[in-house]
Design a protein around this motif. Sequence first.
Motif, PDB file in Angstrom:
ATOM      1  N   LYS A 332     -68.697 -39.084  -1.503  1.00  0.00           N
ATOM      2  CA  LYS A 332     -68.934 -37.751  -0.963  1.00  0.00           C
ATOM      3  C   LYS A 332     -68.003 -36.716  -1.584  1.00  0.00           C
ATOM      4  N   LEU A 333     -66.734 -37.075  -1.701  1.00  0.00           N
ATOM      5  CA  LEU A 333     -65.757 -36.146  -2.273  1.00  0.00           C
ATOM      6  C   LEU A 333     -66.053 -35.880  -3.736  1.00  0.00           C
ATOM      7  N   GLY A 334     -66.465 -36.924  -4.446  1.00  0.00           N
ATOM      8  CA  GLY A 334     -66.776 -36.765  -5.873  1.00  0.00           C
ATOM      9  C   GLY A 334     -67.969 -35.870  -6.115  1.00  0.00           C
ATOM     10  N   GLU A 335     -68.919 -35.853  -5.152  1.00  0.00           N
ATOM     11  CA  GLU A 335     -70.146 -35.082  -5.332  1.00  0.00           C
ATOM     12  C   GLU A 335     -70.067 -33.685  -4.713  1.00  0.00           C
ATOM     13  N   ALA A 336     -69.090 -33.462  -3.850  1.00  0.00           N
ATOM     14  CA  ALA A 336     -69.013 -32.191  -3.127  1.00  0.00           C
ATOM     15  C   ALA A 336     -68.640 -31.041  -4.057  1.00  0.00           C
ATOM     16  N   VAL A 356     -48.539 -39.874   6.401  1.00  0.00           N
ATOM     17  CA  VAL A 356     -49.058 -40.835   7.376  1.00  0.00           C
ATOM     18  C   VAL A 356     -50.554 -41.066   7.172  1.00  0.00           C
ATOM     19  N   GLY A 357     -51.276 -40.041   6.752  1.00  0.00           N
ATOM     20  CA  GLY A 357     -52.706 -40.181   6.525  1.00  0.00           C
ATOM     21  C   GLY A 357     -53.289 -38.903   5.977  1.00  0.00           C
ATOM     22  N   LEU A 358     -54.585 -38.947   5.582  1.00  0.00           N
ATOM     23  CA  LEU A 358     -55.264 -37.778   5.046  1.00  0.00           C
ATOM     24  C   LEU A 358     -56.610 -37.620   5.731  1.00  0.00           C
ATOM     25  N   SER A 359     -57.043 -36.359   5.844  1.00  0.00           N
ATOM     26  CA  SER A 359     -58.375 -36.100   6.397  1.00  0.00           C
ATOM     27  C   SER A 359     -59.156 -35.218   5.437  1.00  0.00           C
ATOM     28  N   PHE A 360     -60.480 -35.354   5.501  1.00  0.00           N
ATOM     29  CA  PHE A 360     -61.371 -34.635   4.592  1.00  0.00           C
ATOM     30  C   PHE A 360     -62.606 -34.163   5.352  1.00  0.00           C
ATOM     31  N   ALA A 361     -63.177 -33.047   4.896  1.00  0.00           N
ATOM     32  CA  ALA A 361     -64.457 -32.562   5.409  1.00  0.00           C
ATOM     33  C   ALA A 361     -65.258 -32.034   4.234  1.00  0.00           C
ATOM     34  N   VAL A 362     -66.528 -32.450   4.157  1.00  0.00           N
ATOM     35  CA  VAL A 362     -67.387 -31.991   3.056  1.00  0.00           C
ATOM     36  C   VAL A 362     -68.439 -31.017   3.548  1.00  0.00           C
ATOM     37  N   GLN A 363     -68.689 -31.021   4.847  1.00  0.00           N
ATOM     38  CA  GLN A 363     -69.582 -30.037   5.453  1.00  0.00           C
ATOM     39  C   GLN A 363     -69.166 -29.839   6.902  1.00  0.00           C
ATOM     40  N   PRO A 364     -69.544 -28.700   7.496  1.00  0.00           N
ATOM     41  CA  PRO A 364     -69.103 -28.420   8.867  1.00  0.00           C
ATOM     42  C   PRO A 364     -69.472 -29.523   9.845  1.00  0.00           C
ATOM     43  N   TYR A 365     -68.548 -29.779  10.753  1.00  0.00           N
ATOM     44  CA  TYR A 365     -68.717 -30.737  11.851  1.00  0.00           C
ATOM     45  C   TYR A 365     -68.741 -32.188  11.392  1.00  0.00           C
ATOM     46  N   GLU A 366     -68.447 -32.429  10.128  1.00  0.00           N
ATOM     47  CA  GLU A 366     -68.426 -33.802   9.620  1.00  0.00           C
ATOM     48  C   GLU A 366     -67.104 -34.018   8.877  1.00  0.00           C
ATOM     49  N   ALA A 367     -66.283 -34.931   9.363  1.00  0.00           N
ATOM     50  CA  ALA A 367     -64.966 -35.137   8.765  1.00  0.00           C
ATOM     51  C   ALA A 367     -64.504 -36.563   8.993  1.00  0.00           C
ATOM     52  N   ALA A 368     -63.542 -36.972   8.187  1.00  0.00           N
ATOM     53  CA  ALA A 368     -63.007 -38.332   8.302  1.00  0.00           C
ATOM     54  C   ALA A 368     -61.496 -38.301   8.154  1.00  0.00           C
ATOM     55  N   GLU A 397     -56.445 -34.455  -8.307  1.00  0.00           N
ATOM     56  CA  GLU A 397     -55.816 -33.832  -9.487  1.00  0.00           C
ATOM     57  C   GLU A 397     -56.824 -33.165 -10.417  1.00  0.00           C
ATOM     58  N   ASP A 398     -58.114 -33.264 -10.096  1.00  0.00           N
ATOM     59  CA  ASP A 398     -59.157 -32.687 -10.948  1.00  0.00           C
ATOM     60  C   ASP A 398     -59.310 -31.208 -10.615  1.00  0.00           C
ATOM     61  N   PRO A 399     -58.970 -30.303 -11.558  1.00  0.00           N
ATOM     62  CA  PRO A 399     -59.065 -28.869 -11.248  1.00  0.00           C
ATOM     63  C   PRO A 399     -60.505 -28.399 -11.053  1.00  0.00           C
ATOM     64  N   SER A 400     -61.484 -29.166 -11.530  1.00  0.00           N
ATOM     65  CA  SER A 400     -62.884 -28.762 -11.362  1.00  0.00           C
ATOM     66  C   SER A 400     -63.434 -29.131  -9.989  1.00  0.00           C
ATOM     67  N   LYS A 401     -62.722 -30.014  -9.250  1.00  0.00           N
ATOM     68  CA  LYS A 401     -63.130 -30.369  -7.893  1.00  0.00           C
ATOM     69  C   LYS A 401     -62.471 -29.370  -6.932  1.00  0.00           C
ATOM     70  N   LEU A 402     -63.252 -28.386  -6.477  1.00  0.00           N
ATOM     71  CA  LEU A 402     -62.671 -27.297  -5.701  1.00  0.00           C
ATOM     72  C   LEU A 402     -62.326 -27.743  -4.295  1.00  0.00           C
ATOM     73  N   LYS A 403     -61.187 -27.259  -3.817  1.00  0.00           N
ATOM     74  CA  LYS A 403     -60.653 -27.694  -2.528  1.00  0.00           C
ATOM     75  C   LYS A 403     -60.228 -26.487  -1.701  1.00  0.00           C
ATOM     76  N   VAL A 404     -60.228 -26.663  -0.396  1.00  0.00           N
ATOM     77  CA  VAL A 404     -59.718 -25.644   0.515  1.00  0.00           C
ATOM     78  C   VAL A 404     -58.753 -26.314   1.482  1.00  0.00           C
ATOM     79  N   GLY A 405     -57.655 -25.648   1.754  1.00  0.00           N
ATOM     80  CA  GLY A 405     -56.662 -26.156   2.699  1.00  0.00           C
ATOM     81  C   GLY A 405     -56.242 -25.061   3.653  1.00  0.00           C
ATOM     82  N   GLN A 406     -55.490 -25.436   4.652  1.00  0.00           N
ATOM     83  CA  GLN A 406     -54.840 -24.489   5.567  1.00  0.00           C
ATOM     84  C   GLN A 406     -53.349 -24.672   5.353  1.00  0.00           C
ATOM     85  N   HIS A 407     -52.685 -23.637   4.764  1.00  0.00           N
ATOM     86  CA  HIS A 407     -51.288 -23.769   4.336  1.00  0.00           C
ATOM     87  C   HIS A 407     -51.183 -24.948   3.363  1.00  0.00           C
TER      88      HIS A 407
END
Length: 924
Positions: A332-336, A356-368, A397-407
């Motif tokens: 999912k992350l690779g295709e998002a 301690v851990g990481l979380s991800f979301a690829v679309q609203p209301y869906e996260a792991a 580390e892939d600059p072409s895989k766009l990401k959004v964070g909070q702080h």
Amino acid sequence: MSQAPLVLVDGSSYLYRAFHALPPLTTSKGLPTGAVKGVLNMLKSLRKQYPDSPFAVVFDAKGGTFRDEMYAEYKANRPSMPDDMRLQIEPLHQSVIALGFPLLCVEGVEADDVIGTLARSSAAADRPVVISTGDKDMAQLVDGHITLVNTMTGSAMDVEGVKEKFGVAPEQIIDYLALMGDSSDNIPGVPGIGPKTASGLLVGVNGGLKELYENLDIVPSLPIRGAKTLPAKLQEHKDMAFLSYQLATIKIDVPLDVGLDDLHLIEPDREKLLELYTLLEFKSWFEEVQRDAKRTGLEVAAPVAENAPVVSTELKYETILDQARFDVWLKKLGEAKLFAFDTETTGIDAQQAQLVGLSFAVQPYEAAYIPLTHSYMGVPEQLDRDTVLRALKPILEDPSKLKVGQHAKFDMNILANCAIGGDQNCGITVQGIAYDTMLESYVLDSTATRHDMDSLAQKYLGHTTVSFQDIAGKGAKQLTFDQISLEQAGPYAAEDADVTLRLHQTLFEKLQAIPSLVSVLTDIEMPLVPVLARIERQGALVDAKLLGVQSVELGEKMVELEREAFAIASEEFNLGSPKQLGAILYEKLGHPVLNKTAKGQASTAEAVLAELAEQDFPLPKVLMQYRSMSKLKSTYTDRLPEQINPRTGRIHTSYHQAVAATGRLSSSDPNLQNIPIRTAEGRRIRQAFVAPKGYKLLAADYSQIELRIMAHLAKDEGLLHAFRNDLDVHKATAAEVFGVELGAVTTDQRRSAKAINFGLIYGMSAFGLAKQIGVDRKQSQAYIDRYFARYPGVLAYMERTRAQAAEQGYVETIFGRRLYLPDINAKNPALRKGAERTAINAPMQGTAADIIKKAMVAVDNWLTASGLDAKVILQVHDELVLEVREDLVDQVRDEIRQHMSHAATLDVPLLVEVGVGDNWDEAH
């Protein structure tokens, strides 16, 4: 006809009472709704009772308050909020707003403090106030204008009612609570003192806590049970009594974004109410709204059928514990096209906290959430930490895989330091962070709200997030994230990523309506994030031994100053005690009282001491020196060695992009922006920031950048000429203002001209300038008039800016950053004048901030591309400090000057002064 009262509703009090007092109700899907229905019923009743009144419904904000900082155990014995109550907060808030009530949640204080501030403000304006609450603490607010009502019981309480219920007057309620304590809030009070004893003591001394402790000798004779043993008990617990007084005191000076004129009821949002009543299955209310809507011609949905499915968004959150699900999410992350990510850690220090851990979301209301190192008893088996990180590394580390964070800067530093396979140099260098919701909010409106995720979710999504304290507790017993069960940690962490993605979609859409703000975000703020992350990780080397020597010397000087103060006062006293100091200054020495505290005591605040020192009173001068030394010692020479990171041997400050309204960076832990450099002692602290062997420190500083920006904005020919011809602008101004040849300007005249140049930028009045340069107000005004006559472009700029700000409600930097000015058209002259001063200064200060940020990005890009052994280690105001290998100093000096001076194109040149030395002070 009497004025309709302001009605202030203690929403938090009613939520708790409704939840515990009313029978539980749930929807067909199991959503609890009883407390929501109870509170809304109460609000509907109040609206009918006070149809012409302004209203505010006030709830506690999430997170701690100043009382938690004052007393770690405050409210610590309260059980955590039941899940069935927590689930009702968000639909309740949304329903209150949809009904048309103003809703307030202010972080850092409690609902009581917001209500107290509004109540006192209204009372001061002679408007009656009705506070709807069940909280006894509110009785302290009652006076001739303010009445308490309890809508759930139908009772009301005025001044006489308070006396009848508690046995003391409203002005003694805080003292009453301080003595008896409050078990619900864990306010300690004095052990063994209950309501009757507390009221008996206060009535007996005819006063409050202060009078009681001044008259303990009369307590044994009071008609109170066990009176003879009370003095010893009171004396033993005196500190706790006065602490309890502070804890029980409702603040009445909370800074608020709204005024009394903003608290009007508006028409209900019927469409939103229909949506909410469908979710909550309030069938009769749904039909009531539908009937009202039809009468006004609003098209609405069909009525809710019995047991109809609830209209809600399904959350698809999962906690990943097996390889198969991890592989699904990797795909999912690779295709998002864009995904949100967040880290969970053992702490908030990005240079020392562990992942301690990481979380991800690829679309609203869906996260792991992917837990890695939870360590509590009975934790399920988690995926191997290093295996997970190695798999995620190429994507992150892939600059072409766009990401959004909070702080996101925090998460970047955590992952850079995560040491895969135990190799400290093998972390994850996150690239491709295209958006940061904290910065999107900040750029959209730096003053509208706090920019933390909880505040943003509430403001822009109407969503109340699960707070860290909800799952970890608070105070000394608070758990670290690795100690939290996955049943709680998983949904909490997944929500972080999901809400971040949803916030981005909302905020970026708002930004796109103002293209200049998109440019500020994408061209200035976002490119700066990785730059600041690198500076923070690099850190600065400090000489702990030198700081230790300075600490000893400061301590010795403080002892000398203390003796000097004792000699002036002819007695010894505690220099840190406002009470003792006030007695010496005002009662013994007879100094004029320039200001008073909220409690009517003569003030010993620093501004007051400074003014007394200016009037040549010797003790205030000594006290100012003592306080300066004490601050340097406690904040820097004692504290900095403790902040050296044991892993790196360096100090790592944290830079904040979303704090200062004008766009300037700030720093903390330690705050390096406020090291004083006008005193020799302050400059010595900079001497402790040193270069390692074989290196030098290089400090590059913009010269008079705000004056140069003023020249550019004002287009004033006199200022433009001075800067274009590399004249000393202060001497040039002095020549114009004092009517002398440039070569004949004296040092004093130049100093006065400098004060005029900078004073006008910051909106200084003739009175303020007179004090600064030591002339009378008439002479000061004459200088200002002559300045504007010689530089008419500056006056035109100021008048133009004031008018534009009043018309559009904001000002802009050269690059399009906006600063909104909510008080620019305020009826209060002081507020309006303050906003006008900000309007004039903010474009200059904000543009200077934009320029140094653009310079930092340019310098970082050059250093990265060149591969030279030179790194930026500090940014302070308009200055960059670099650590440079000795043989590269000349090359780096020239390049730095070039990149910084070309960070912006103005009508005047940007001058960059560069110094080099073995320590920061020497380089500066």
